[in-house]
Enzyme design. Structure first.
Site, mmCIF file in Angstrom:
data_model
loop_
_atom_site.group_PDB
_atom_site.id
_atom_site.type_symbol
_atom_site.label_atom_id
_atom_site.label_comp_id
_atom_site.label_asym_id
_atom_site.label_seq_id
_atom_site.Cartn_x
_atom_site.Cartn_y
_atom_site.Cartn_z
ATOM 1 N N ASN A 1 -2.941 3.553 -0.223
ATOM 2 C CA ASN A 1 -3.339 5.028 -0.620
ATOM 3 C C ASN A 1 -2.667 5.932 0.689
ATOM 4 O O ASN A 1 -2.976 5.795 1.925
ATOM 5 C CB ASN A 1 -4.891 5.216 -0.584
ATOM 6 C CG ASN A 1 -5.267 4.614 -1.854
ATOM 7 O OD1 ASN A 1 -5.378 5.116 -3.143
ATOM 8 N ND2 ASN A 1 -5.419 3.222 -1.835
ATOM 9 N N LYS B 1 -0.821 -1.381 -5.526
ATOM 10 C CA LYS B 1 -1.538 -1.597 -6.794
ATOM 11 C C LYS B 1 -0.819 -2.548 -7.941
ATOM 12 O O LYS B 1 -0.882 -2.946 -9.142
ATOM 13 C CB LYS B 1 -1.580 -0.238 -7.702
ATOM 14 C CG LYS B 1 -2.898 0.522 -7.026
ATOM 15 C CD LYS B 1 -3.007 1.867 -7.598
ATOM 16 C CE LYS B 1 -4.185 2.345 -6.945
ATOM 17 N NZ LYS B 1 -4.024 2.746 -5.577
ATOM 18 N N HIS C 1 11.846 17.061 -10.831
ATOM 19 C CA HIS C 1 11.764 17.460 -12.441
ATOM 20 C C HIS C 1 11.068 18.767 -12.098
ATOM 21 O O HIS C 1 11.224 19.874 -13.100
ATOM 22 C CB HIS C 1 10.835 16.697 -13.066
ATOM 23 C CG HIS C 1 10.516 17.009 -14.518
ATOM 24 N ND1 HIS C 1 11.760 17.253 -15.301
ATOM 25 C CD2 HIS C 1 9.494 17.163 -15.314
ATOM 26 C CE1 HIS C 1 11.293 17.594 -16.580
ATOM 27 N NE2 HIS C 1 9.779 17.522 -16.517
ATOM 28 N N LEU D 1 -3.159 9.272 2.542
ATOM 29 C CA LEU D 1 -4.114 10.513 2.738
ATOM 30 C C LEU D 1 -3.432 11.929 2.684
ATOM 31 O O LEU D 1 -2.473 11.978 3.290
ATOM 32 C CB LEU D 1 -4.481 10.203 4.600
ATOM 33 C CG LEU D 1 -5.426 9.221 4.694
ATOM 34 C CD1 LEU D 1 -5.744 9.064 6.159
ATOM 35 C CD2 LEU D 1 -6.904 9.559 4.060
#
Length: 614
Positions: free
Chosen positions: A453, A416, A321, A455
């Site tokens: 996550n 998550k 985008h 890095l």
């Protein structure tokens, strides 16, 4: 031109050495000018000269960089000289019926001595240089520069020795090597590459102070990450300028050089070895194919593109985008000069018509869907946008893949999504449900890959910490017991590519990322790496933010499949979920509900019992 000049110079010097050797040896045994230039001597000299140049060319000795000459070059000289002497002996025997045995033996020794001496003298000169003292009476070799960094190398093995040699030979760096440190006690008090092994890592503080060390290079590329972490932490207490060599694969390929040294990074302190996936085995899956990557300008998407282009896809479509990020990755990949055709597609995954148009036009064999909203607090404040991008955007690109028969589709998801307490995780779980629903009827193989996550990715904690350090602190950590799984950007992208090759349809792949890491420990390590103490850069605890969990999970209890399907890769079991409710939510409910009702509706869709974090 430079090569021809160098070649002619070497041939000229060698011709003088060869001629000098044979005539001096003959004159030494028969000191008379009457026999020095007899027919046998002249023929022998000519044969020796011709065979010397012939064998030197055959064995590539004129193409050696004598500035970096080593034992291999010396052995090469001995072999070539021996072969030329044998050839000369054969000519003497066939043409004259006798052999000047003693003369040829002396010639052989002089030949080796002078050829080797000239070349190694050149190497010594290029290594140390030559200057004249102020009185102009006496030349002396320079070795140490008093203004250079005092460098200590940790690791006296092959990597450390390679590094020391190249540091000595390089004119591009300003450093004095004071010696090595190695835990092998049999090497202590000995010299390696003319530098002393000063002791073990347990004595590093004493060694640094005694030798005024201000620069340390850790040359232990094959050591375990946990051991490297210990050494870095011990070294950082006494020296701030600490660097490391790259991985052992680069050592094996001979790529270690002074330029290969890198600053210690936060990845070095994770305490585990990086996951190396066998992505070479899937080269045939991508080679010559058309591949589309959404979110190609993002941290993960751009790294996926970097990895994919190595396998020679026929066409790589960079869809995103943001025009600036797509421009950046396009320019980076174009500069590689590879044959892959690079296509830029500026498009929003929420624009269904545009997405279908791109997929129809290019008919990719693989789609890697990395475009998503991922920032937890921002999505908590904008839940409808999270649903529109993460759920409807995924639905658009996935249904386009199904409609136009794309063989493989890989969704980048998140840890998550497991028992989510925030809207970002919940929408990623719904996105997984969307592709799992499609996989039941589609010929396209749909799979999801869950990351921890990453890095260094945009919006992750490490760039935030670095910015806070640059501003003088403090570092903000939400809670002292907050833990997360971490992986590097290359690890994440390799997992995506590997999952695409292993896909059968409907699976959720998870990378084994070792033990979770406390965020506060990362903060402390980064402060140390940056050359500060916690007194200078304090850590403050700001409290858990809306939607955050104290710890993350990779698979839910009902999803766990105990066996790895591939080294370091697990696969989650397919669970039943309400397909009708999912379809109703996507097609009807979303347009009718208010922003305040979005979270409740999404969480209800995933599981009735999941509590909603306010």
């Amino acid at each position: 031109m430079a090569f021809k000049k160098r070649l002619l110079t070497l041939i000229g010097i060698d011709s003088i050495i060869v001629s000098f050797s044979i005539f001096v040896s003959h004159f030494f045994l028969s000191p008379s000018t009457d026999t020095a230039f007899d027919e046998m001597m002249l023929v022998s000299a000519l044969v020796l000269l011709l065979t010397h140049h012939l064998f030197f060319s055959v064995f590539g000795m004129y193409r050696r960089k004598w500035r970096y000459a080593s034992m291999e070059e010396l052995i090469g000289i001995i072999v070539v000289v021996t072969l030329s002497i044998i050839s000369t002996t054969a000519v003497q025997l066939l043409a004259f019926g006798s052999i000047y045995t003693r003369a040829l033996i002396i010639t052989w020794m002089l030949h080796i001595l002078l050829l080797g001496g000239v070349r190694f003298a050149w190497r010594y000169y290029k290594t140390y240089g030559l200057t004249v003292n102020p009185k102009g009476k006496k030349a002396k070799l320079i070795r140490n520069n008093p203004h250079a960094k005092q460098t200590l190398i940790i690791g006296a093995g092959s990597a450390g020795q390679m590094l020391a040699r190249q540091m000595k030979n390089s004119n591009e760096i300003n450093t004095n090597i004071v010696g090595f440190i190695d835990d092998d006690f049999t090497m202590h008090h000995l010299k390696v590459n003319d530098f002393p092994v000063l002791g073990s890592t347990s004595a590093i503080e004493e060694i640094v102070q005694k030798h005024h060390v201000n620069h340390v290079v850790i040359a232990m590329p094959s050591a375990e990450k946990s051991r490297i972490k210990e050494i870095i932490q011990a070294t950082k207490k006494v020296v701030q300028n600490v660097q490391t060599l790259p991985m052992i694969e680069d050592i094996a390929l001979g790529n270690v050089s002074v330029n290969s040294i890198r600053d210690v990074s936060i990845e070095d302190l994770l305490g585990r070895d990086p996951v190396e996936l066998d992505i070479q085995s899937i080269s045939s899956e991508v080679n010559g194919k058309t591949v589309l990557v959404t979110g190609a300008g993002g941290s993960i998407g751009s790294e996926i593109c970097r990895q994919l282009i190595k396998f020679g896809p026929d066409k790589l479509i960079l869809l995103g985008h943001g025009e600036n990020s797509i421009y950046t990755i396009h320019m980076e990949l174009r500069q590689l000069g590879l044959e892959t055709e690079l296509v830029t597609a500026i498009a929003d995954v929420q624009d269904r018509e545009r997405i279908f148009e791109v997929v129809e036009d290019y008919a990719p064999s693989y789609i890697y869907h990395a475009a998503a909203h991922k920032h937890v607090p921002l999505m908590e404040a904008n839940p409808k946008e999270a649903v529109k991008n993460n759920v409807f955007g995924t639905k658009n690109i996935a249904e386009a893949a199904d409609t136009y028969g794309v063989p493989n589709f890989v969704l980048i998801s998140s840890d998550k999504a497991v028992n989510p307490t925030n809207i970002m995780g919940a929408t990623k779980r719904v996105a997984e449900m969307v592709i799992q629903s499609l996989s039941r009827t589609s010929k396209t193989k749909f799979v999801a890959v869950r990351f921890g996550n990453v890095l260094g990715s945009r919006g992750s904690v490490i760039p935030l910490f670095k910015q806070q350090i640059a501003n003088g602190g403090p570092l903000t950590v939400t809670h002292p017991d907050m833990t997360r799984y971490f992986m590097t950007i290359p690890e994440a992208s390799r997992l995506v590519i590997q999952a695409g090759a292993l896909a059968r349809g409907g699976e959720i792949f998870v990378l084994d990322m070792g033990e979770p890491v406390r965020i506060v420990d990362l903060a402390k390590n980064l402060i140390s790496l940056s050359g500060f103490s916690e007194k200078e850069i304090p850590i403050e605890f700001s409290g858990i933010r809306p939607g955050e969990k104290m710890y993350e999970e990779l698979l839910g209890d009902k999803e766990v499949h105990p066996e790895q399907i591939y080294p370091k890769i697990y696969i989650g079991k397919n669970n039943e979920f309400p397909i009708d409710e999912l379809a109703n939510f996507i097609n009807v409910e979303f347009e009718q509900i208010t922003t305040d009702e979005v979270k409740e509706t999404v969480f209800h869709l995933i599981e009735d019992k999941v509590s909603i974090s306010s």
